[in-house]
Design a protein around this motif. Sequence first.
Motif, short mmCIF file in Angstrom:
data_model
loop_
_atom_site.label_atom_id
_atom_site.label_comp_id
_atom_site.label_asym_id
_atom_site.label_seq_id
_atom_site.Cartn_x
_atom_site.Cartn_y
_atom_site.Cartn_z
N GLU A 35 0.82 -1.40 0.08
CA GLU A 35 -0.10 0.06 -0.17
C GLU A 35 0.75 1.36 -0.04
N CYS A 36 2.10 1.02 0.58
CA CYS A 36 2.88 2.48 0.72
C CYS A 36 3.91 2.42 -0.42
N GLY A 37 3.95 1.32 -1.43
CA GLY A 37 4.63 1.41 -2.50
C GLY A 37 6.12 0.89 -2.23
N GLN A 38 5.86 -0.14 -1.11
CA GLN A 38 7.37 -0.55 -0.68
C GLN A 38 7.34 -2.09 -1.04
N ALA A 39 6.51 -2.76 -1.87
CA ALA A 39 6.29 -4.30 -2.08
C ALA A 39 5.68 -4.15 -3.30
N ASN A 40 6.33 -5.27 -4.36
CA ASN A 40 5.63 -4.92 -5.66
C ASN A 40 4.57 -6.48 -5.74
N CYS A 41 3.89 -6.32 -6.97
CA CYS A 41 3.11 -7.43 -7.06
C CYS A 41 3.55 -8.68 -7.01
N LYS A 42 4.98 -8.84 -7.58
CA LYS A 42 5.24 -10.31 -7.51
C LYS A 42 5.71 -10.78 -6.19
N ALA A 43 5.94 -10.07 -5.07
CA ALA A 43 6.23 -10.16 -3.56
C ALA A 43 4.71 -10.78 -3.21
N LEU A 44 3.64 -10.18 -3.56
CA LEU A 44 2.30 -10.48 -3.16
C LEU A 44 1.98 -12.05 -3.81
N VAL A 45 2.44 -11.90 -4.76
CA VAL A 45 1.97 -13.44 -5.81
C VAL A 45 2.84 -14.52 -4.94
N ARG A 46 4.08 -14.14 -4.63
CA ARG A 46 4.80 -15.36 -3.78
C ARG A 46 4.17 -15.41 -2.49
N MET A 47 3.56 -14.45 -1.80
CA MET A 47 2.90 -14.84 -0.32
C MET A 47 1.51 -15.74 -0.81
N LEU A 48 1.00 -15.29 -1.81
CA LEU A 48 -0.07 -15.95 -2.12
C LEU A 48 0.02 -17.51 -2.37
N GLN A 49 1.11 -17.88 -3.11
CA GLN A 49 1.55 -19.11 -3.21
C GLN A 49 1.86 -19.93 -1.73
N VAL A 50 2.56 -19.15 -1.05
CA VAL A 50 3.00 -19.54 0.12
C VAL A 50 1.66 -19.93 1.01
N LEU A 51 0.63 -19.12 1.05
CA LEU A 51 -0.46 -19.19 1.86
C LEU A 51 -1.17 -20.42 1.39
N GLN A 52 -1.49 -20.52 -0.01
CA GLN A 52 -2.21 -21.63 -0.33
C GLN A 52 -1.41 -22.97 -0.52
N THR A 53 0.00 -23.03 -0.48
CA THR A 53 0.68 -24.17 -0.02
C THR A 53 0.36 -24.64 1.45
N LEU A 54 0.27 -23.77 2.31
CA LEU A 54 0.00 -24.19 3.59
C LEU A 54 -1.51 -24.48 3.96
N GLY A 55 -2.18 -23.96 2.90
CA GLY A 55 -3.78 -24.21 3.04
C GLY A 55 -4.47 -23.45 3.96
N LEU A 56 -3.97 -22.06 3.83
CA LEU A 56 -4.27 -21.07 4.74
C LEU A 56 -5.34 -20.10 3.79
N GLU A 57 -6.27 -19.39 4.41
CA GLU A 57 -7.26 -18.50 3.99
C GLU A 57 -6.26 -17.39 3.52
N LEU A 58 -6.78 -17.04 2.27
CA LEU A 58 -6.00 -15.57 1.70
C LEU A 58 -6.88 -14.46 2.36
N PRO A 59 -5.97 -13.69 2.88
CA PRO A 59 -6.45 -12.25 3.37
C PRO A 59 -7.25 -11.58 2.37
N ASP A 60 -8.35 -11.23 2.31
CA ASP A 60 -9.09 -10.32 1.41
C ASP A 60 -8.21 -9.11 0.94
N THR A 61 -7.54 -8.37 1.77
CA THR A 61 -6.77 -7.24 1.54
C THR A 61 -5.52 -7.70 0.56
N LEU A 62 -4.95 -8.95 0.75
CA LEU A 62 -3.95 -9.38 -0.03
C LEU A 62 -4.41 -9.41 -1.48
N LEU A 63 -5.26 -10.15 -1.91
CA LEU A 63 -5.91 -10.17 -3.16
C LEU A 63 -6.33 -9.00 -3.53
N TRP A 64 -6.87 -8.12 -2.96
CA TRP A 64 -7.35 -6.81 -3.42
C TRP A 64 -5.83 -5.92 -3.99
#
Length: 134
Positions: A35-64
Amino acid sequence: ARALTLQPHAHTAGQAANFAEAVLQLAHQLVAFAECGQANCKALVRMLQVLQTLGLELPDTLLWQLASLSAQLTPTELLLVLRSLSARCIQASNSTDMLAAMATRSLSRLRSSRQAWELQAVCERLGLELGEVE
């Protein structure tokens, strides 16, 4: 994250729960950085993959946030992300319109007809309406 997914039997349920909580906290921090411009979309994609691998619910804010920065992704990367999502999580994050617009833009930039057909099929499964391709 990889250590837990590679050897889940070596951890107790309590350790796994603590680890899951820590990963979710990291996900929320990453969203704040994005949100502050200090992380890019690819970092968010990597976090999405980690959450999915662990079977954790994706935070709505992450996907938005991922959807709002999706212009940083190549068309092929966007297709990979969309493949891994569900219609429910897209709707819950209120990112339907952003992802549909990005998918529409990406459609004309894909290099193969097969990928274009796949993107159309994935969008249909997710309930994303593609607009007119220029």
